[in-house]
Motif scaffolding. Structure first.
Motif, PDB file in Angstrom:
ATOM      1  N   LEU A 124       0.812  -1.128   0.087  1.00  0.00           N
ATOM      2  CA  LEU A 124       0.098  -0.091  -0.059  1.00  0.00           C
ATOM      3  C   LEU A 124       0.749   1.259  -0.056  1.00  0.00           C
ATOM      4  O   LEU A 124       0.855   2.221  -1.046  1.00  0.00           O
ATOM      5  CB  LEU A 124      -0.951   0.008   1.373  1.00  0.00           C
ATOM      6  N   ARG A 125       1.908   1.309   1.086  1.00  0.00           N
ATOM      7  CA  ARG A 125       2.699   2.561   0.729  1.00  0.00           C
ATOM      8  C   ARG A 125       3.507   2.852  -0.397  1.00  0.00           C
ATOM      9  O   ARG A 125       3.609   3.908  -0.897  1.00  0.00           O
ATOM     10  CB  ARG A 125       3.762   2.371   1.881  1.00  0.00           C
ATOM     11  N   PHE A 126       3.882   1.848  -0.942  1.00  0.00           N
ATOM     12  CA  PHE A 126       4.782   1.976  -2.265  1.00  0.00           C
ATOM     13  C   PHE A 126       3.777   2.358  -3.360  1.00  0.00           C
ATOM     14  O   PHE A 126       4.184   3.237  -3.998  1.00  0.00           O
ATOM     15  CB  PHE A 126       5.361   0.387  -2.578  1.00  0.00           C
ATOM     16  N   TRP A 127       2.632   1.762  -3.529  1.00  0.00           N
ATOM     17  CA  TRP A 127       1.721   2.278  -4.292  1.00  0.00           C
ATOM     18  C   TRP A 127       1.412   3.659  -4.157  1.00  0.00           C
ATOM     19  O   TRP A 127       1.259   4.452  -4.958  1.00  0.00           O
ATOM     20  CB  TRP A 127       0.311   1.502  -4.575  1.00  0.00           C
ATOM     21  N   GLY A 128       0.891   3.954  -2.825  1.00  0.00           N
ATOM     22  CA  GLY A 128       0.754   5.352  -2.544  1.00  0.00           C
ATOM     23  C   GLY A 128       1.673   6.555  -2.700  1.00  0.00           C
ATOM     24  O   GLY A 128       1.233   7.468  -3.200  1.00  0.00           O
ATOM     25  N   ILE A 129       2.868   6.073  -2.250  1.00  0.00           N
ATOM     26  CA  ILE A 129       3.888   6.969  -2.391  1.00  0.00           C
ATOM     27  C   ILE A 129       4.337   7.168  -3.919  1.00  0.00           C
ATOM     28  O   ILE A 129       4.389   8.490  -4.206  1.00  0.00           O
ATOM     29  CB  ILE A 129       4.883   6.532  -1.752  1.00  0.00           C
ATOM     30  N   ARG A 130       4.384   6.332  -4.640  1.00  0.00           N
ATOM     31  CA  ARG A 130       4.731   6.621  -6.144  1.00  0.00           C
ATOM     32  C   ARG A 130       3.447   7.148  -6.755  1.00  0.00           C
ATOM     33  O   ARG A 130       3.705   7.804  -7.793  1.00  0.00           O
ATOM     34  CB  ARG A 130       5.401   5.366  -6.564  1.00  0.00           C
ATOM     35  N   THR A 131       2.303   6.854  -6.581  1.00  0.00           N
ATOM     36  CA  THR A 131       1.221   7.348  -7.146  1.00  0.00           C
ATOM     37  C   THR A 131       0.773   8.760  -6.858  1.00  0.00           C
ATOM     38  O   THR A 131       0.401   9.712  -7.498  1.00  0.00           O
ATOM     39  CB  THR A 131       0.029   6.367  -7.134  1.00  0.00           C
ATOM     40  N   LEU A 132       0.617   8.778  -5.375  1.00  0.00           N
ATOM     41  CA  LEU A 132       0.110  10.166  -4.795  1.00  0.00           C
ATOM     42  C   LEU A 132       0.941  11.031  -4.307  1.00  0.00           C
ATOM     43  O   LEU A 132       0.566  12.476  -4.399  1.00  0.00           O
ATOM     44  CB  LEU A 132      -0.857   9.727  -3.796  1.00  0.00           C
ATOM     45  N   VAL A 133       2.442  10.884  -4.239  1.00  0.00           N
ATOM     46  CA  VAL A 133       3.203  11.834  -3.549  1.00  0.00           C
ATOM     47  C   VAL A 133       4.288  12.029  -4.780  1.00  0.00           C
ATOM     48  O   VAL A 133       4.310  13.320  -4.986  1.00  0.00           O
ATOM     49  CB  VAL A 133       3.917  11.250  -2.300  1.00  0.00           C
ATOM     50  N   PHE A 134       4.857  10.946  -4.931  1.00  0.00           N
ATOM     51  CA  PHE A 134       6.310  11.366  -6.014  1.00  0.00           C
ATOM     52  C   PHE A 134       5.701  11.008  -7.455  1.00  0.00           C
ATOM     53  O   PHE A 134       6.358   9.947  -7.981  1.00  0.00           O
ATOM     54  CB  PHE A 134       7.443  10.497  -5.670  1.00  0.00           C
TER      55      PHE A 134
END
Length: 145
Positions: A124-134
């Motif tokens: 979840l973190r990997f997806w969220g961070i690469r999709t929503l943040v960076f």
């Protein structure tokens, strides 16, 4: 296609390295705050969680995703929210296992919270961070396209 795999491998390795460093900071600070500092467990964990998130954000912003150039407080706020969602996933796994399935041993709690929960939270973190943040230009967060 082979060039993409190199980029993806570097991204995964960078994300994992930063995550391991953040986890180490979280654990070390929690241990110090609980032990020598004498703080209660929830306060110690809240402070160590924020410190770990800050280290992870800095490592990802300056390392893994340096090419995306996030600006302002919004990226950190979204990053923090994604990490809170990951923590909720871990707690849900532990709750379902311990209270829902009745698996109450220390081993079962460790497997469900720190094993299965951590694995799901990391995805979840990997997806969220690469999709929503960076977000990179032209990338929509999926590895399939």
């Amino acid at each position: 296609m082979p060039a993409r795999w190199g980029v993806r491998r570097r991204e995964l390795l960078g994300f994992a390295t930063v995550g391991l460093l953040a986890y180490t900071v979280d654990l070390a600070l929690f241990t110090c705050l609980r032990g020598p500092a004498g703080l209660d467990p929830l306060t110690a964990k809240a402070l160590s969680f924020v410190a770990g998130c800050t280290v992870a954000y800095g490592g990802n912003a300056l390392g893994t995703y340096r090419h995306t150039r996030p600006r302002g407080l919004r990226p950190y706020a979204v990053f923090f929210a994604v990490n809170v969602a990951g923590a909720v996933v871990q707690l849900l796994c532990l709750t379902v296992s311990h209270y829902g399935l009745g698996l109450t041993s220390q081993r079962a709690d460790t497997v469900s919270g720190a094993g299965i929960g951590m694995a799901l939270a990391t995805v979840l973190r990997f997806w969220g961070i690469r999709t929503l943040v960076f977000r990179a230009e032209g990338r929509v967060g999926s590895w399939t396209g």
